[in-house]
Motif scaffolding. Structure first.
Motif, PDB file in Angstrom:
ATOM      1  N   TYR A 204     -16.319  -7.597  -0.359  1.00 47.26           N
ATOM      2  CA  TYR A 204     -14.964  -7.343   0.123  1.00 47.26           C
ATOM      3  C   TYR A 204     -14.845  -5.941   0.702  1.00 47.26           C
ATOM      4  O   TYR A 204     -15.441  -4.992   0.208  1.00 47.26           O
ATOM      5  N   GLU A 205     -14.062  -5.866   1.778  1.00 48.31           N
ATOM      6  CA  GLU A 205     -13.798  -4.595   2.437  1.00 48.31           C
ATOM      7  C   GLU A 205     -12.299  -4.434   2.631  1.00 48.31           C
ATOM      8  O   GLU A 205     -11.515  -5.321   2.326  1.00 48.31           O
ATOM      9  N   GLY A 206     -11.915  -3.281   3.182  1.00 52.14           N
ATOM     10  CA  GLY A 206     -10.510  -3.030   3.456  1.00 52.14           C
ATOM     11  C   GLY A 206      -9.934  -1.932   2.583  1.00 52.14           C
ATOM     12  O   GLY A 206     -10.640  -1.305   1.784  1.00 52.14           O
ATOM     13  N   ASP A 207      -8.645  -1.677   2.745  1.00 46.98           N
ATOM     14  CA  ASP A 207      -7.944  -0.658   1.979  1.00 46.98           C
ATOM     15  C   ASP A 207      -6.858  -1.291   1.118  1.00 46.98           C
ATOM     16  O   ASP A 207      -6.166  -2.218   1.555  1.00 46.98           O
ATOM     17  N   LEU A 208      -6.709  -0.789  -0.082  1.00 48.00           N
ATOM     18  CA  LEU A 208      -5.611  -1.171  -0.947  1.00 48.00           C
ATOM     19  C   LEU A 208      -4.677   0.028  -1.073  1.00 48.00           C
ATOM     20  O   LEU A 208      -5.134   1.170  -1.079  1.00 48.00           O
ATOM     21  N   LYS A 209      -3.392  -0.234  -1.152  1.00 48.74           N
ATOM     22  CA  LYS A 209      -2.410   0.847  -1.242  1.00 48.74           C
ATOM     23  C   LYS A 209      -2.120   1.183  -2.693  1.00 48.74           C
ATOM     24  O   LYS A 209      -1.681   0.332  -3.471  1.00 48.74           O
ATOM     25  N   PHE A 210      -2.399   2.439  -3.074  1.00 46.33           N
ATOM     26  CA  PHE A 210      -2.070   2.939  -4.411  1.00 46.33           C
ATOM     27  C   PHE A 210      -0.780   3.751  -4.305  1.00 46.33           C
ATOM     28  O   PHE A 210      -0.586   4.494  -3.349  1.00 46.33           O
ATOM     29  N   ALA A 211       0.074   3.630  -5.321  1.00 48.08           N
ATOM     30  CA  ALA A 211       1.295   4.441  -5.369  1.00 48.08           C
ATOM     31  C   ALA A 211       1.587   4.779  -6.821  1.00 48.08           C
ATOM     32  O   ALA A 211       1.346   3.969  -7.719  1.00 48.08           O
ATOM     33  N   LEU A 212       2.090   5.990  -7.054  1.00 49.95           N
ATOM     34  CA  LEU A 212       2.426   6.438  -8.408  1.00 49.95           C
ATOM     35  C   LEU A 212       3.860   6.959  -8.383  1.00 49.95           C
ATOM     36  O   LEU A 212       4.141   8.006  -7.820  1.00 49.95           O
ATOM     37  N   GLU A 213       4.756   6.192  -9.006  1.00 53.20           N
ATOM     38  CA  GLU A 213       6.166   6.567  -9.045  1.00 53.20           C
ATOM     39  C   GLU A 213       6.696   6.402 -10.463  1.00 53.20           C
ATOM     40  O   GLU A 213       6.546   5.343 -11.071  1.00 53.20           O
ATOM     41  N   ASN A 214       7.323   7.438 -10.970  1.00 50.37           N
ATOM     42  CA  ASN A 214       7.869   7.417 -12.331  1.00 50.37           C
ATOM     43  C   ASN A 214       6.825   6.956 -13.347  1.00 50.37           C
ATOM     44  O   ASN A 214       7.113   6.170 -14.249  1.00 50.37           O
ATOM     45  N   LYS A 215       5.603   7.432 -13.145  1.00 57.13           N
ATOM     46  CA  LYS A 215       4.467   7.150 -14.033  1.00 57.13           C
ATOM     47  C   LYS A 215       4.008   5.688 -14.000  1.00 57.13           C
ATOM     48  O   LYS A 215       3.238   5.262 -14.869  1.00 57.13           O
ATOM     49  N   VAL A 216       4.484   4.941 -13.013  1.00 58.08           N
ATOM     50  CA  VAL A 216       4.027   3.560 -12.836  1.00 58.08           C
ATOM     51  C   VAL A 216       3.067   3.524 -11.655  1.00 58.08           C
ATOM     52  O   VAL A 216       3.440   3.862 -10.532  1.00 58.08           O
ATOM     53  N   LEU A 217       1.835   3.134 -11.926  1.00 57.98           N
ATOM     54  CA  LEU A 217       0.823   3.027 -10.874  1.00 57.98           C
ATOM     55  C   LEU A 217       0.855   1.613 -10.327  1.00 57.98           C
ATOM     56  O   LEU A 217       0.835   0.636 -11.077  1.00 57.98           O
ATOM     57  N   SER A 218       0.919   1.498  -9.002  1.00 60.37           N
ATOM     58  CA  SER A 218       0.918   0.178  -8.371  1.00 60.37           C
ATOM     59  C   SER A 218      -0.190   0.097  -7.335  1.00 60.37           C
ATOM     60  O   SER A 218      -0.558   1.101  -6.715  1.00 60.37           O
ATOM     61  N   ILE A 219      -0.715  -1.112  -7.176  1.00 64.25           N
ATOM     62  CA  ILE A 219      -1.776  -1.372  -6.199  1.00 64.25           C
ATOM     63  C   ILE A 219      -1.420  -2.658  -5.450  1.00 64.25           C
ATOM     64  O   ILE A 219      -1.080  -3.671  -6.076  1.00 64.25           O
ATOM     65  N   SER A 220      -1.511  -2.609  -4.134  1.00 67.04           N
ATOM     66  CA  SER A 220      -1.201  -3.813  -3.349  1.00 67.04           C
ATOM     67  C   SER A 220      -2.052  -3.828  -2.080  1.00 67.04           C
ATOM     68  O   SER A 220      -2.565  -2.805  -1.633  1.00 67.04           O
ATOM     69  N   GLY A 221      -2.209  -5.030  -1.522  1.00 69.42           N
ATOM     70  CA  GLY A 221      -2.944  -5.164  -0.273  1.00 69.42           C
ATOM     71  C   GLY A 221      -3.907  -6.327  -0.284  1.00 69.42           C
ATOM     72  O   GLY A 221      -3.898  -7.168  -1.191  1.00 69.42           O
ATOM     73  N   LEU A 222      -4.735  -6.368   0.753  1.00 67.52           N
ATOM     74  CA  LEU A 222      -5.688  -7.449   0.940  1.00 67.52           C
ATOM     75  C   LEU A 222      -7.126  -6.972   0.806  1.00 67.52           C
ATOM     76  O   LEU A 222      -7.500  -5.934   1.353  1.00 67.52           O
ATOM     77  N   MET A 223      -7.917  -7.732   0.103  1.00 66.22           N
ATOM     78  CA  MET A 223      -9.359  -7.517   0.044  1.00 66.22           C
ATOM     79  C   MET A 223      -9.959  -8.550   0.985  1.00 66.22           C
ATOM     80  O   MET A 223      -9.832  -9.763   0.765  1.00 66.22           O
ATOM     81  N   LYS A 224     -10.619  -8.076   2.049  1.00 65.21           N
ATOM     82  CA  LYS A 224     -11.136  -8.983   3.072  1.00 65.21           C
ATOM     83  C   LYS A 224     -12.619  -9.276   2.877  1.00 65.21           C
ATOM     84  O   LYS A 224     -13.413  -8.359   2.748  1.00 65.21           O
ATOM     85  N   ARG A 225     -12.930 -10.561   2.861  1.00 66.84           N
ATOM     86  CA  ARG A 225     -14.320 -10.952   2.628  1.00 66.84           C
ATOM     87  C   ARG A 225     -15.168 -10.764   3.874  1.00 66.84           C
ATOM     88  O   ARG A 225     -14.780 -11.118   4.976  1.00 66.84           O
TER      89      ARG A 225
END
Length: 226
Positions: A204-225
């Protein structure tokens, strides 16, 4: 005899379904993940993932069983490893898969694995130790995590003991406790790239979006095969 025939038929159907999914070179994996790094509210933790045309798995920690509600700890191996899964050839960074598991586990895991999340000038850095390996995941200044270059690791920094794992003497902080993973001196370890297995049928390749707000870490996006 008839019962055996039905059983074999069911097995064949499962095998064909698995083969079709593995053969879909265009399959993508959609990720939506959150973790309360302050360890205050389990309700904020979740791990949703959708592989190819399969139904989305919406998972979280199940306090009653002490495990993941939808079994992602094992089920996500369908993504973690390239087909066939029995070959155990990683199609993605081990550190990323390890990070995903924190959202479907007891807080004890974040403590025993010494999970730490920091943000500096937009760059989010995640560190933890799993068994004998230390992992570091880092984004760019915009919070983008690259699947090929964003994860690093240092193997053999700890050793198994009768009660668990202990950091090797040469990697422990001055005056630290080897049995506490949080006492690892990260300045003493040599990190190398943590990526997919080159022998895997795909990765898998690509970028995932990390965000840290109010001590909550979130990850979203697509992993491309690929």
């Amino acid at each position: 005899m008839k019962k055996l025939g039905l059983t074999l038929s069911a097995v064949c159907m499962l095998f064909v379904s698995a083969s079709l999914f593995a053969a879909d070179a265009s399959a993508e994996v959609r990720i939506n993940w959150k973790l309360d790094t302050a360890k205050e509210n389990y309700a904020l933790n979740n791990f949703s993932w959708k592989a190819g045309s399969q139904a989305e798995v919406r998972d979280s920690f199940d306090a009653a069983s002490g495990a993941s509600l939808k079994g992602s700890t094992k089920a996500f191996n369908a993504v973690r490893y390239a087909d066939p899964a029995s070959d155990k050839k990683a199609a993605m960074p081990a550190g990323l898969r390890g990070l995903f598991l924190f959202a479907v586990a007891d807080w004890k895991l974040t403590d025993s694995h010494a999970l730490q999340v920091t943000q500096n000038a937009g760059i989010i850095t995640v560190r933890f130790i799993r068994k004998t390996t230390a992992y570091e995941l880092k984004t760019d200044k915009k919070g983008n995590f690259n699947l090929l270059t964003g994860s690093k690791c240092a193997k053999d920094i700890a050793e198994k003991t009768d009660s668990g794992f202990a950091i090797k003497p040469e990697y422990v902080k001055a005056g630290g406790n080897p049995a506490k993973m949080s006492d690892l001196d990260w300045n003493k370890v040599k990190l190398v790239q943590d990526s997919f297995n080159p022998a895997a049928a795909y990765h898998y390749e690509g970028d995932l979006k990390f965000a840290l707000e109010n001590k909550v870490l979130s990850i979203s996006g697509l992993m491309k095969r690929k």
